[in-house]
Design a protein around this motif. Structure first.
Motif, mmCIF file in Angstrom:
data_model
loop_
_atom_site.group_PDB
_atom_site.id
_atom_site.type_symbol
_atom_site.label_atom_id
_atom_site.label_comp_id
_atom_site.label_asym_id
_atom_site.label_seq_id
_atom_site.Cartn_x
_atom_site.Cartn_y
_atom_site.Cartn_z
ATOM 1 N N LYS A 48 12.662 9.568 -12.420
ATOM 2 C CA LYS A 48 13.032 9.037 -11.282
ATOM 3 C C LYS A 48 11.787 8.563 -10.311
ATOM 4 O O LYS A 48 10.795 9.261 -10.376
ATOM 5 N N ALA A 49 12.056 7.838 -9.444
ATOM 6 C CA ALA A 49 11.026 7.231 -8.605
ATOM 7 C C ALA A 49 10.619 8.384 -7.695
ATOM 8 O O ALA A 49 11.630 9.069 -7.011
ATOM 9 N N CYS A 50 9.465 9.123 -7.574
ATOM 10 C CA CYS A 50 9.125 10.308 -7.051
ATOM 11 C C CYS A 50 7.950 9.990 -5.995
ATOM 12 O O CYS A 50 7.066 9.091 -6.116
ATOM 13 N N ILE A 51 7.818 10.963 -5.131
ATOM 14 C CA ILE A 51 6.504 10.605 -4.131
ATOM 15 C C ILE A 51 5.355 11.496 -4.702
ATOM 16 O O ILE A 51 5.301 12.376 -5.242
ATOM 17 N N ARG A 52 4.183 10.575 -5.036
ATOM 18 C CA ARG A 52 2.785 10.904 -5.449
ATOM 19 C C ARG A 52 2.742 11.821 -6.470
ATOM 20 O O ARG A 52 2.112 13.001 -6.709
ATOM 21 N N ALA A 69 9.320 5.997 0.701
ATOM 22 C CA ALA A 69 10.437 6.174 0.121
ATOM 23 C C ALA A 69 11.173 4.956 0.881
ATOM 24 O O ALA A 69 12.041 4.295 -0.082
ATOM 25 N N LEU A 70 11.102 4.775 1.933
ATOM 26 C CA LEU A 70 12.134 3.810 2.949
ATOM 27 C C LEU A 70 11.698 2.583 2.225
ATOM 28 O O LEU A 70 12.625 1.555 1.933
ATOM 29 N N ALA A 71 10.521 2.069 2.287
ATOM 30 C CA ALA A 71 9.943 0.858 1.644
ATOM 31 C C ALA A 71 10.576 0.682 0.180
ATOM 32 O O ALA A 71 10.881 -0.401 -0.179
ATOM 33 N N PHE A 72 10.357 1.585 -0.474
ATOM 34 C CA PHE A 72 10.909 1.610 -1.795
ATOM 35 C C PHE A 72 12.436 1.180 -2.051
ATOM 36 O O PHE A 72 12.779 0.252 -2.841
ATOM 37 N N ASN A 93 0.944 -1.035 0.015
ATOM 38 C CA ASN A 93 0.107 -0.031 -0.019
ATOM 39 C C ASN A 93 0.657 1.216 0.082
ATOM 40 O O ASN A 93 0.592 2.091 -0.770
ATOM 41 N N LEU A 94 1.776 1.192 0.820
ATOM 42 C CA LEU A 94 2.955 2.238 0.752
ATOM 43 C C LEU A 94 3.611 2.780 -0.752
ATOM 44 O O LEU A 94 3.507 3.850 -0.970
ATOM 45 N N LEU A 95 3.860 1.567 -1.172
ATOM 46 C CA LEU A 95 4.402 1.411 -2.433
ATOM 47 C C LEU A 95 3.558 2.312 -3.496
ATOM 48 O O LEU A 95 4.058 2.813 -4.649
ATOM 49 N N GLU A 96 2.326 2.228 -3.431
ATOM 50 C CA GLU A 96 1.367 3.031 -4.326
ATOM 51 C C GLU A 96 1.716 4.555 -4.290
ATOM 52 O O GLU A 96 1.336 5.165 -5.290
ATOM 53 N N ARG A 97 2.385 5.122 -3.320
ATOM 54 C CA ARG A 97 2.643 6.465 -3.250
ATOM 55 C C ARG A 97 3.915 6.652 -4.211
ATOM 56 O O ARG A 97 3.997 7.770 -4.246
#
Length: 67
Positions: free
Chosen positions: A18-22, A59-62, A3-7
Motif C-alpha cells: 500500500k502507499a505509505c509515508i516515507r 497523503a492528501l496530495a496523493f 516534492n510532497l509526493l516523494e514522501r
C-alpha cells in the motif's frame, strides 16, 4: 506538489504494497481516515510524533492525484 509526493513510497514488503509515508508503516489511507474522523494536523502529529506536517500534506496530495 511533486516534492510532497516523494514522501509517498510503495514497497511490497511494507503494508502489503500500500502507499505509505516515507517507508514507514503508515498507509496513506490511515492518514486520510484520521483527517476524515475530524483530527487536526496538530492532533495527528501530537499523537504520532514520527509524522510531520508535510507527511499529512503528502497523503492528501496523493489522494487528490489518485482520484
Amino acid at each position: 506538489m511533486d516534492n510532497l509526493l516523494e514522501r509517498i513510497t510503495i514497497d511490497p514488503n511494507i503494508c502489503h504494497g500500500k502507499a505509505c509515508i516515507r517507508h514507514m508503516r503508515w498507509p496513506v489511507e490511515v492518514i486520510i481516515d484520521m483527517i476524515a474522523a475530524g483530527m487536526s494536523f496538530d492532533e495527528i502529529i501530537k499523537d504520532h510524533s514520527e509524522l510531520e506536517k508535510n507527511d499529512i500534506l503528502a497523503a492528501l496530495a496523493f489522494m487528490m492525484k489518485s482520484a
